[in-house]
Motif scaffolding. Sequence first.
Motif, mmCIF file in Angstrom:
data_model
loop_
_atom_site.group_PDB
_atom_site.id
_atom_site.type_symbol
_atom_site.label_atom_id
_atom_site.label_comp_id
_atom_site.label_asym_id
_atom_site.label_seq_id
_atom_site.Cartn_x
_atom_site.Cartn_y
_atom_site.Cartn_z
ATOM 1 N N SER A 262 -5.375 13.469 -8.124
ATOM 2 C CA SER A 262 -4.199 14.332 -8.280
ATOM 3 C C SER A 262 -2.891 13.557 -8.338
ATOM 4 O O SER A 262 -1.835 14.126 -8.630
ATOM 5 N N ASP A 263 -2.937 12.253 -8.073
ATOM 6 C CA ASP A 263 -1.725 11.441 -8.112
ATOM 7 C C ASP A 263 -1.279 11.274 -9.568
ATOM 8 O O ASP A 263 -2.091 10.991 -10.457
ATOM 9 N N ALA A 264 0.010 11.416 -9.804
ATOM 10 C CA ALA A 264 0.543 11.366 -11.170
ATOM 11 C C ALA A 264 0.338 10.008 -11.824
ATOM 12 O O ALA A 264 0.354 9.901 -13.059
ATOM 13 N N ARG A 265 0.138 8.967 -11.051
ATOM 14 C CA ARG A 265 -0.044 7.617 -11.599
ATOM 15 C C ARG A 265 -1.494 7.337 -11.993
ATOM 16 O O ARG A 265 -1.814 6.270 -12.500
ATOM 17 N N VAL A 266 -2.385 8.302 -11.726
ATOM 18 C CA VAL A 266 -3.818 8.122 -11.964
ATOM 19 C C VAL A 266 -4.257 9.002 -13.123
ATOM 20 O O VAL A 266 -3.881 10.181 -13.217
ATOM 21 N N ASP A 267 -5.070 8.427 -13.995
ATOM 22 C CA ASP A 267 -5.717 9.193 -15.058
ATOM 23 C C ASP A 267 -6.927 9.888 -14.427
ATOM 24 O O ASP A 267 -7.942 9.247 -14.149
ATOM 25 N N ALA A 268 -6.812 11.173 -14.194
ATOM 26 C CA ALA A 268 -7.840 11.917 -13.467
ATOM 27 C C ALA A 268 -9.172 11.965 -14.186
ATOM 28 O O ALA A 268 -10.196 12.303 -13.581
ATOM 29 N N ASP A 269 -9.190 11.618 -15.470
ATOM 30 C CA ASP A 269 -10.426 11.657 -16.240
ATOM 31 C C ASP A 269 -11.129 10.313 -16.305
ATOM 32 O O ASP A 269 -12.167 10.185 -16.958
ATOM 33 N N ARG A 270 -10.569 9.315 -15.634
ATOM 34 C CA ARG A 270 -11.185 7.979 -15.670
ATOM 35 C C ARG A 270 -11.143 7.371 -14.266
ATOM 36 O O ARG A 270 -10.176 6.718 -13.872
ATOM 37 N N VAL A 271 -12.217 7.635 -13.521
ATOM 38 C CA VAL A 271 -12.310 7.181 -12.130
ATOM 39 C C VAL A 271 -13.674 6.543 -11.909
ATOM 40 O O VAL A 271 -14.692 7.004 -12.445
ATOM 41 N N ALA A 272 -13.700 5.470 -11.132
ATOM 42 C CA ALA A 272 -14.947 4.835 -10.695
ATOM 43 C C ALA A 272 -14.992 4.873 -9.167
ATOM 44 O O ALA A 272 -13.951 4.807 -8.496
ATOM 45 N N LEU A 273 -16.188 4.996 -8.614
ATOM 46 C CA LEU A 273 -16.397 4.946 -7.169
ATOM 47 C C LEU A 273 -17.230 3.717 -6.838
ATOM 48 O O LEU A 273 -18.225 3.433 -7.512
ATOM 49 N N TRP A 274 -16.820 2.996 -5.764
ATOM 50 C CA TRP A 274 -17.483 1.747 -5.389
ATOM 51 C C TRP A 274 -17.819 1.835 -3.897
ATOM 52 O O TRP A 274 -16.937 1.949 -3.062
ATOM 53 N N PHE A 275 -19.108 1.755 -3.573
ATOM 54 C CA PHE A 275 -19.587 1.966 -2.209
ATOM 55 C C PHE A 275 -20.107 0.657 -1.605
ATOM 56 O O PHE A 275 -20.583 -0.228 -2.321
ATOM 57 N N PHE A 276 -20.070 0.593 -0.273
ATOM 58 C CA PHE A 276 -20.488 -0.609 0.438
ATOM 59 C C PHE A 276 -21.488 -0.263 1.549
ATOM 60 O O PHE A 276 -21.373 0.776 2.208
ATOM 61 N N ARG B 147 0.848 -1.192 0.000
ATOM 62 C CA ARG B 147 0.000 0.000 0.000
ATOM 63 C C ARG B 147 0.882 1.241 0.000
ATOM 64 O O ARG B 147 1.963 1.251 0.585
ATOM 65 N N ASP B 148 0.397 2.262 -0.638
ATOM 66 C CA ASP B 148 1.056 3.569 -0.642
ATOM 67 C C ASP B 148 0.117 4.509 0.107
ATOM 68 O O ASP B 148 -0.896 4.941 -0.429
ATOM 69 N N ARG B 149 0.452 4.797 1.361
ATOM 70 C CA ARG B 149 -0.447 5.575 2.223
ATOM 71 C C ARG B 149 -0.218 7.070 2.028
ATOM 72 O O ARG B 149 0.891 7.574 2.157
ATOM 73 N N GLN B 150 -1.306 7.761 1.735
ATOM 74 C CA GLN B 150 -1.257 9.210 1.553
ATOM 75 C C GLN B 150 -2.442 9.816 2.304
ATOM 76 O O GLN B 150 -3.567 9.798 1.814
ATOM 77 N N GLY B 151 -2.169 10.320 3.501
ATOM 78 C CA GLY B 151 -3.243 10.871 4.308
ATOM 79 C C GLY B 151 -4.243 9.798 4.673
ATOM 80 O O GLY B 151 -3.881 8.734 5.181
ATOM 81 N N HIS B 152 -5.535 10.048 4.396
ATOM 82 C CA HIS B 152 -6.552 9.061 4.735
ATOM 83 C C HIS B 152 -6.870 8.148 3.552
ATOM 84 O O HIS B 152 -7.896 7.469 3.538
ATOM 85 N N VAL B 153 -5.936 8.090 2.579
ATOM 86 C CA VAL B 153 -6.101 7.270 1.381
ATOM 87 C C VAL B 153 -4.937 6.286 1.266
ATOM 88 O O VAL B 153 -3.786 6.644 1.515
ATOM 89 N N ASP B 154 -5.243 5.040 0.880
ATOM 90 C CA ASP B 154 -4.220 4.045 0.552
ATOM 91 C C ASP B 154 -4.354 3.693 -0.928
ATOM 92 O O ASP B 154 -5.449 3.366 -1.398
ATOM 93 N N LEU B 155 -3.227 3.740 -1.653
ATOM 94 C CA LEU B 155 -3.219 3.396 -3.074
ATOM 95 C C LEU B 155 -2.549 2.043 -3.283
ATOM 96 O O LEU B 155 -1.548 1.719 -2.626
ATOM 97 N N TYR B 156 -3.106 1.259 -4.219
ATOM 98 C CA TYR B 156 -2.523 -0.010 -4.630
ATOM 99 C C TYR B 156 -2.307 0.087 -6.137
ATOM 100 O O TYR B 156 -3.258 0.090 -6.924
ATOM 101 N N VAL B 157 -1.032 0.216 -6.527
ATOM 102 C CA VAL B 157 -0.676 0.523 -7.915
ATOM 103 C C VAL B 157 -0.085 -0.720 -8.569
ATOM 104 O O VAL B 157 0.803 -1.365 -8.000
ATOM 105 N N PRO B 158 -0.550 -1.083 -9.770
ATOM 106 C CA PRO B 158 -0.011 -2.270 -10.454
ATOM 107 C C PRO B 158 1.485 -2.135 -10.702
ATOM 108 O O PRO B 158 2.014 -1.034 -10.892
ATOM 109 N N ASP B 159 2.153 -3.278 -10.710
ATOM 110 C CA ASP B 159 3.575 -3.287 -11.067
ATOM 111 C C ASP B 159 3.747 -2.972 -12.552
ATOM 112 O O ASP B 159 2.824 -3.162 -13.359
ATOM 113 N N GLY B 160 4.937 -2.504 -12.906
ATOM 114 C CA GLY B 160 5.256 -2.299 -14.308
ATOM 115 C C GLY B 160 5.114 -0.858 -14.740
ATOM 116 O O GLY B 160 4.612 -0.002 -14.022
#
Length: 508
Positions: free
Chosen positions: A371-385, A285-298
């Motif tokens: 805002s993360d450079a590894r994320v395409d800011a124009d293509r995001v999905a939200l998943w709620f539980f 995990r890449d922890r940034q504030g109250h967010v954790d990112l899981y970024v694919p290898d490669g």
Amino acid sequence: MSVFIMVAGVFTGAHVWEETAARLVAAGSTAHAVPLTGIDPARPAPPAHVGLETHIEDVIAAIDAVDVASGREIVLVGHDYGIHPVLGAADRRAERIARVVYLDCGMPRNGVPALATVPDQALRAQLAGRAEAGQREGVLSPPGHDEWERWGSTADVDEAALKRLTARAAPQPLGTLLEPLRLTGAVAAVPVSGVLCARNGAGIDQVQRLVDFGDPALAALTEPQVTFFELPTGHWPMLSCPDALAGVLLRAAAGEGHRLRPAGGDAPAPAHLRPFPLDVPELPRDRQGHVDLYVPDGEGGPRPAVVFVHGGPVPAGARPRPREWPTLVGYARLAAAEGMVGATLDHRLHDVADYDRAAADITAGVERVRSDARVDADRVALWFFSGGGLLTTDWLTRPPAWLRCLAASYPVLAPLPAWGMAGSRFHPARAVEQAGSLPIVLLRAGREAPEIAATVDAFVAAADGSAARLELVDVPNGHHGFETLDAPEETVPALHRAMRSVVTHLTR
């Protein structure tokens, strides 16, 4: 046998206990419904102020009227608001009380007024404003015939009983709601039982789940002298099922009931901490504030992202925090296995009154992901539980262009009756009509709680009449939280199908 001293909730007098009391007496017990000053016709209000202390004295008088020499044990029963004067009296007569029964009510704390347990959030805020302005006198008008749901589910109360309840309702003195409860701590030694009315929104499983979250404040619920019962009815069991209620009270007096399992120790892992049913890559995990990112290898340019939003309410003291739960982490890593950035976040939905600040936390977390450079800011999905389903409202109402898909697993899609949110904006079943052509992937549990299933049905009906593109992924034998509760043979294909749909919408 026992002496049952019963105290009713807001607007209601001793009359609501008539049928239950008759059944207790028929079983050989003594039953006394306390007439509360200023509410019950048998005890009209004096010219002086009527506050919580007045009602505590009413209950103390009933306790003192029981002959000590009789040897009969006193069981105090508090319904709704009535638990406040019950606890105040039990604290001062702890040596006389064999058990306190919490009947479909909150857990009052020292120094906190009954106002804190008023279910209607808008009314609670209005009364709090009056208290801050020093306007503590006066009364609160009783509900009309069609307004009782604002105070708790009327499920199973027939029309005749509801009409009687309305006709005999009395104004509630404001002082009883605004005056803080004062406890010395003596009542903590008195055994207690909780009677939960499941159709009002809470059952034993839900309470066990709260304990399993690990909040130290709830550890007292697992003490040996604490037992629980559940009735499959609404908030007024003395009207909807007096026979069943009397039976439960007799069992509570005998020390029977379900005992909750303490968190941690040798207990089996609770549902939210069990392993995710899919094999997913063990990405860090890449922890940034109250967010954790899981970024694919490669290598690769910015990738689409899926942000997973946990449900609730979750106690503030819960450990580990929701973004670390195996299910949320498993979903995020599954997204990463599909080439997406998976993200989990924490939000402050600790109580049903916290949806506004939880929504703000989610907005901030999503922007951090985008805002993360590894994320395409124009293509995001939200998943709620789960209870986070209400937090889909703002995104359905004004879906931004970058929101390519919205998904939800076993969500609550309209406020439940006991949440006091009748006028709240958090109502996805209404908001979906404004979602335009937003793709929505909904994982539906076939064995969902009826109250939650009804909100999903209303959402689906509304979506069918809108432009939203709704895809249903059913888990016919699945329960709420099916990832770790139900057989992988049915759950796993549903998870794969839902994830593939979300990824398809992100990569078009």
